[in-house]
Scaffold this motif. Structure first.
Motif, PDB file in Angstrom:
ATOM      1  N   PHE A 107      22.588 -31.244  95.585  1.00 36.01           N
ATOM      2  CA  PHE A 107      22.147 -30.708  96.823  1.00 36.01           C
ATOM      3  C   PHE A 107      21.101 -29.379  96.304  1.00 36.01           C
ATOM      4  O   PHE A 107      21.796 -28.446  96.057  1.00 36.01           O
ATOM      5  N   SER A 108      19.951 -29.530  96.625  1.00 34.36           N
ATOM      6  CA  SER A 108      18.906 -28.153  96.663  1.00 34.36           C
ATOM      7  C   SER A 108      19.156 -27.027  97.510  1.00 34.36           C
ATOM      8  O   SER A 108      19.886 -27.570  98.637  1.00 34.36           O
ATOM      9  N   LYS A 109      18.731 -25.967  97.561  1.00 31.61           N
ATOM     10  CA  LYS A 109      19.013 -25.003  98.468  1.00 31.61           C
ATOM     11  C   LYS A 109      18.396 -25.178  99.653  1.00 31.61           C
ATOM     12  O   LYS A 109      18.338 -24.753 100.628  1.00 31.61           O
ATOM     13  N   THR A 110      17.145 -26.134  99.641  1.00 34.03           N
ATOM     14  CA  THR A 110      16.614 -26.308 100.819  1.00 34.03           C
ATOM     15  C   THR A 110      17.170 -27.496 101.914  1.00 34.03           C
ATOM     16  O   THR A 110      16.796 -27.632 103.134  1.00 34.03           O
ATOM     17  N   LEU A 111      18.000 -28.159 100.979  1.00 31.71           N
ATOM     18  CA  LEU A 111      18.865 -29.138 101.868  1.00 31.71           C
ATOM     19  C   LEU A 111      19.893 -28.507 102.676  1.00 31.71           C
ATOM     20  O   LEU A 111      20.979 -27.731 102.036  1.00 31.71           O
ATOM     21  N   PRO A 112      20.152 -28.701 104.058  1.00 34.61           N
ATOM     22  CA  PRO A 112      21.642 -28.101 104.685  1.00 34.61           C
ATOM     23  C   PRO A 112      22.871 -28.999 104.193  1.00 34.61           C
ATOM     24  O   PRO A 112      22.710 -30.005 103.699  1.00 34.61           O
ATOM     25  N   LEU A 113      23.698 -28.310 103.951  1.00 39.40           N
ATOM     26  CA  LEU A 113      24.877 -28.704 103.427  1.00 39.40           C
ATOM     27  C   LEU A 113      26.163 -28.987 104.467  1.00 39.40           C
ATOM     28  O   LEU A 113      27.054 -29.851 104.111  1.00 39.40           O
ATOM     29  N   ASN A 114      25.837 -28.980 105.548  1.00 32.47           N
ATOM     30  CA  ASN A 114      26.509 -29.314 106.883  1.00 32.47           C
ATOM     31  C   ASN A 114      25.705 -29.900 108.017  1.00 32.47           C
ATOM     32  O   ASN A 114      24.743 -29.465 108.107  1.00 32.47           O
TER      33      ASN A 114
ATOM     34  N   GLU B 231      27.948 -31.579  94.798  1.00 37.30           N
ATOM     35  CA  GLU B 231      27.534 -30.420  95.332  1.00 37.30           C
ATOM     36  C   GLU B 231      26.423 -29.999  94.634  1.00 37.30           C
ATOM     37  O   GLU B 231      25.277 -29.452  95.212  1.00 37.30           O
ATOM     38  N   SER B 232      26.360 -30.202  93.404  1.00 38.18           N
ATOM     39  CA  SER B 232      25.375 -29.484  92.489  1.00 38.18           C
ATOM     40  C   SER B 232      23.717 -30.445  92.810  1.00 38.18           C
ATOM     41  O   SER B 232      22.918 -29.882  92.373  1.00 38.18           O
TER      42      SER B 232
END
Length: 132
Positions: free
Chosen positions: A125-132, A122-123
């Motif tokens: 993934f940057s804020k610009t990548l969607p998590l789902n 989880e850490s």
């Protein structure tokens, strides 16, 4: 920015599988970090790039059975630095397991190890990548 379609997660952690159902995931149904390393090595030979270090975290190979590795599909040929990293991870795994077998942890402890591994991915993934 990374193309999410080319992101690939190799894992034996079902929490990672459940958290990222829309990502390319190679799920290994095994409580062996070794199988994750071997699969990642095979992908590196096919031109994939490591995005996370295979020996991330301070947990030794004989302490936890779970590992997730984030990779990028490149198809630019073999990246020798990544191959060296994964080969070293395999060698370290074999060294630790030779001296001390994996503990047969109770389920609640296994669940904790899965949570730690998930938090490491989880850490990444940057804020610009969607998590789902």
């Amino acid at each position: 920015m990374l193309d999410v379609a080319n992101l690939f997660i190799v894992t034996n952690n079902d929490k990672v599988l459940d958290k990222y159902p829309n990502y390319n995931i190679k799920y290994i149904n095994s409580e062996s970090m070794y199988e994750v390393f071997i699969t990642a090595r095979d992908l590196i030979h096919k031109g994939y790039k490591l995005l996370t270090h295979p020996m991330s975290s301070s947990l030794k190979a004989n302490q936890t059975p779970y590992k997730s590795i984030l990779m990028l599909k490149k198809n630019d040929g073999l990246i020798f630095e990544d191959l060296e990293l994964i080969e070293n991870a395999i060698e370290n795994y074999n060294k630790f397991i030779k001296n001390r077998k994996l503990t047969d942890w109770p389920e609640n402890i296994k669940n904790d190890f899965k949570t730690v591994d998930l938090s490491l991915i989880e850490s990444c993934f940057s804020k610009t990548l969607p998590l789902n």
